[in-house]
Design a protein around this motif. Structure first.
Motif, PDB file in Angstrom:
ATOM      1  N   GLU A 103       0.842  -1.189   0.000  1.00 43.04           N
ATOM      2  CA  GLU A 103       0.000   0.000   0.000  1.00 43.04           C
ATOM      3  C   GLU A 103       0.880   1.243   0.000  1.00 43.04           C
ATOM      4  OE1 GLU A 103      -3.387   2.211   2.781  1.00 43.04           O
ATOM      5  OE2 GLU A 103      -2.509   0.284   3.359  1.00 43.04           O
ATOM      6  N   LEU A 104       0.588   2.169  -0.914  1.00 41.27           N
ATOM      7  CA  LEU A 104       1.334   3.428  -0.963  1.00 41.27           C
ATOM      8  C   LEU A 104       0.869   4.332   0.171  1.00 41.27           C
ATOM      9  CD1 LEU A 104       1.491   4.347  -4.762  1.00 41.27           C
ATOM     10  CD2 LEU A 104       3.396   3.739  -3.283  1.00 41.27           C
ATOM     11  N   ARG A 105       1.806   4.698   1.029  1.00 44.70           N
ATOM     12  CA  ARG A 105       1.478   5.567   2.144  1.00 44.70           C
ATOM     13  C   ARG A 105       1.378   7.016   1.669  1.00 44.70           C
ATOM     14  NH1 ARG A 105      -0.299   2.167   6.091  1.00 44.70           N
ATOM     15  NH2 ARG A 105       1.113   0.382   6.276  1.00 44.70           N
ATOM     16  N   SER A 106       0.547   7.785   2.368  1.00 48.05           N
ATOM     17  CA  SER A 106       0.406   9.201   2.003  1.00 48.05           C
ATOM     18  C   SER A 106       1.696   9.968   2.253  1.00 48.05           C
ATOM     19  CB  SER A 106      -0.740   9.828   2.803  1.00 48.05           C
ATOM     20  OG  SER A 106      -0.487   9.722   4.203  1.00 48.05           O
ATOM     21  N   GLY A 107       2.483   9.535   3.248  1.00 49.72           N
ATOM     22  CA  GLY A 107       3.757  10.207   3.495  1.00 49.72           C
ATOM     23  C   GLY A 107       4.705  10.081   2.326  1.00 49.72           C
ATOM     24  N   LEU A 108       4.736   8.900   1.690  1.00 47.39           N
ATOM     25  CA  LEU A 108       5.587   8.711   0.521  1.00 47.39           C
ATOM     26  C   LEU A 108       5.113   9.546  -0.652  1.00 47.39           C
ATOM     27  CD1 LEU A 108       7.855   7.185  -1.003  1.00 47.39           C
ATOM     28  CD2 LEU A 108       6.169   5.426  -1.530  1.00 47.39           C
ATOM     29  N   MET A 132      12.034   3.158   0.636  1.00 46.72           N
ATOM     30  CA  MET A 132      11.025   2.164   1.003  1.00 46.72           C
ATOM     31  C   MET A 132      11.415   0.810   0.430  1.00 46.72           C
ATOM     32  SD  MET A 132       7.284   3.896   0.699  1.00 46.72           S
ATOM     33  CE  MET A 132       6.616   2.315   1.211  1.00 46.72           C
TER      34      MET A 132
END
Length: 365
Positions: free
Chosen positions: A81-86, A115
């Motif tokens: 899952e792509l984090r919003s921070g990234l 990551m």
């Protein structure tokens, strides 16, 4: 009716019986799968009768099963899952003419390399995160690509560079690298930094290290070229390309750290001090010249207002000016003498001011 010897039944073989049953079951499953596919195709693709029964509104409606994404994402071994921070850390590329696509890819690689989830490769992360790094014209270009046009990160990177870094731009940068020259007044450090920035803007320039050093050396000003040759032991060509590049880099950094700041400040102060002293000397000389001219005019006017006697007239007639051979005035009152005297006094005063000014500048330096 009796059986002959050739008509006798063969012995029962269980192995053959199992094989025959397996073949029959396989044929039955194939028939069933064919029937299922035909029925599903009939359901998905409407028949001509079904198409003819649809209204114009239904026929003009968008297809709900259309795939909009131009990226065919490969299946992942684990959950990701792509984090919003990234996503917030990703650099943004708008697709403008002044932007550098290679720099954007470099910054994008730095962020994605932080990551490393278990079981997910870095290329899969880049493929899923890259659309979030595009805005404006660049995002429009991505959405206009055909469906399933990209299936890997290599294909995405290639399509991105072909669009925003075409071969014509590469040819222009190669030409600028070959014809680079140091500008008059540009330090060795600034020239070296400009050269490195130009080379890094096009990693695919395909110019060898030896030619890069040669192009940089040919564009140097004569003074800096002589300095580099002296530091190289006589000539830079006696060094290998790696040694020559290291020597130029060291000299550029040394000139930037210890060369320019102190000398520039001191030179400006000295020029300003000399300029101020010259202005003062010039104004004083003008005042002195005007004063001497006024004194000469006053002395001439005073001599003309006194009426001479007969003896003075006879004596004046007998006298002749030894400077200009005129009988109208005496040698002591000759205008040429007064002018020479004023000029002599001006030179004396000018020498006095110049001597003081040079002493002041020497003490300041």
């Amino acid at each position: 009716m009796t059986r002959s010897a050739g008509d006798e039944l063969a012995e029962f073989d269980p192995e053959l019986e199992r094989t025959l049953r397996a073949l029959r079951a396989l044929k039955i499953r194939e028939r069933a799968s064919n029937l299922t596919e035909s029925s599903s195709s009939d359901l998905t693709s409407p028949s001509p009768m079904a198409e003819s029964s649809k209204t114009m509104k239904e026929l003009g409606a968008p297809d709900a099963g259309y795939q909009y994404s131009c990226i065919a994402y490969p299946e992942l071994a684990g959950d990701f899952e792509l984090r919003s921070g990234l996503i917030h850390l990703l650099p943004k590329f708008q697709g403008l003419s002044g932007e550098d696509p290679n720099r954007h890819l470099h910054e994008f690689h730095i962020v994605c390399s932080t990551m490393k989830p278990q079981g997910i490769s870095e290329e899969d992360i880049k493929l899923r995160a890259f659309p979030f790094s595009l805005t404006g014209v660049a995002k429009d270009w991505l959405y206009y690509l055909p469906t399933g046009h990209v299936s890997s990160w290599i294909e995405m990177k290639k399509a991105f560079l072909e669009k925003f870094f075409p071969a014509s731009r590469t040819a222009i940068i190669r030409k600028n690298i070959c014809g680079i020259q140091q500008v008059v007044g540009e330090s060795l450090y600034d020239y070296w930094e400009r050269f490195k920035k130009l080379c890094s803007s096009c990693p695919q320039h395909q110019i060898s290290e030896q030619l890069l050093v040669q192009y940089f050396y040919e564009g140097l000003l004569p003074m800096d070229r002589s300095m580099i040759d002296a530091a190289a032991g006589g000539a830079l060509v006696n060094k290998t390309p790696e040694q020559a590049r290291e020597l130029i880099s060291n000299m550029a950094e040394n000139s930037q750290q210890f060369g320019g700041r102190a000398l520039t400040t001191r030179g400006v102060n000295e020029v300003q001090l000399v300029s101020n002293e010259q202005k003062e000397i010039k104004s004083s000389l003008l005042e002195l010249t005007s004063l001497v001219k006024q004194m000469a005019l006053n002395s001439v006017n005073q001599g003309s207002t006194n009426f001479p006697t007969s003896t003075q007239v006879s004596n004046q007639a007998m006298r002749v000016c030894s400077i200009c051979s005129s009988q109208e005035h005496d040698s002591n009152l000759c205008p040429n003498l007064q002018q020479d005297e004023s000029m002599r006094r001006g030179r004396i005063v000018l020498g006095f001011y110049c001597q003081n000014s040079y002493s002041i500048v020497g003490n300041c330096s």
